[in-house]
Design a protein around this motif. Structure first.
Motif, short mmCIF file in Angstrom:
data_model
loop_
_atom_site.label_atom_id
_atom_site.label_comp_id
_atom_site.label_asym_id
_atom_site.label_seq_id
_atom_site.Cartn_x
_atom_site.Cartn_y
_atom_site.Cartn_z
N SER A 93 54.80 30.74 26.99
CA SER A 93 56.22 30.47 26.74
C SER A 93 56.57 28.99 26.80
N ARG A 94 55.75 28.20 27.46
CA ARG A 94 56.04 26.75 27.57
C ARG A 94 54.86 25.90 27.12
N PHE A 95 54.03 26.46 26.25
CA PHE A 95 52.79 25.81 25.86
C PHE A 95 52.98 24.48 25.14
N VAL A 96 53.97 24.37 24.28
CA VAL A 96 54.19 23.13 23.54
C VAL A 96 54.61 22.01 24.50
N GLU A 97 55.53 22.32 25.42
CA GLU A 97 56.01 21.32 26.36
C GLU A 97 54.98 21.01 27.45
N GLU A 98 54.22 22.01 27.84
CA GLU A 98 53.27 21.87 28.94
C GLU A 98 51.95 22.55 28.58
N PRO A 99 51.10 21.89 27.77
CA PRO A 99 49.83 22.50 27.35
C PRO A 99 48.97 22.91 28.55
N PHE A 100 48.25 23.98 28.38
CA PHE A 100 47.39 24.47 29.45
C PHE A 100 46.19 23.54 29.64
N ASN A 101 45.85 23.29 30.89
CA ASN A 101 44.58 22.61 31.19
C ASN A 101 44.07 23.12 32.52
N CYS A 102 42.79 22.87 32.76
CA CYS A 102 42.14 23.39 33.97
C CYS A 102 42.85 22.98 35.24
N ASP A 103 43.47 21.81 35.24
CA ASP A 103 44.17 21.34 36.44
C ASP A 103 45.34 22.25 36.82
#
Length: 173
Positions: free
Chosen positions: A48-58
């Protein structure tokens, strides 16, 4: 999301909680490794917030880009890619994805708190209109967009389209 950090995938198979999805996963935007996501709710939050906050391992507890990937993208399972920034499923509802037998598409449905299956935005609007006690939810809180099937992971085994008709088969890529 194979090297495209604008989309978050999930793999499909059958489970009790979501009939066509057995594992939720996201690809790290830094190292491109796949990380399993524990629940559908957690996956939807990421999506739902992938564009604003891309997923990363951190963003994942007890994970780093130095760790081996949790799951490998390969043809041992059918993978699908969901669009980023789809709305999270409203509280009390459940979003289900069903992979068609011929692997041509996934269908999205919503299950209401009372157990009724909604198959379209029109059905959602009718349900909300008939249940005025649900006032904090609108039709725009639901998305029937289906994930993209990754053709390179679709099995090449022919699928019976209708077992009642002799010779009625279709094949997949």
């Amino acid at each position: 999301m194979a090297k495209d950090s604008s989309k978050t995938p999930k793999k499909s198979s059958r489970t009790a909680s979501n009939p066509s999805v057995s594992t939720w996963a996201a690809q790290c935007g830094k190292c491109f490794k796949w990380r399993k996501i524990s629940t559908q709710e957690e996956f939807e939050e990421i999506r739902s917030r992938f564009v604003e906050e891309p997923f990363n391992c951190d963003n994942k507890p007890n994970a780093s880009c130095d760790d081996p990937e949790d799951i490998e993208y390969d043809a041992s399972r059918t993978w699908t890619i969901d669009q980023p920034n789809l709305p999270k499923t409203p509280s009390g509802f459940k979003r289900e994805l069903h992979l068609r037998k011929d692997h041509s598409k996934m269908d999205a449905y919503y299950i209401t708190p009372s157990g009724k299956r909604l198959r379209s935005a029109v059905e959602v609007a009718t349900f909300l209109q008939q249940n005025s006690e649900i006032s904090n939810i609108s039709v725009s809180d639901f998305s029937f967009k289906s994930p993209k099937i990754m053709d390179d992971t679709v099995p090449s085994i022919p699928v019976v389209a209708n077992s009642n008709k002799k010779g009625a088969t279709s094949s997949t890529k």
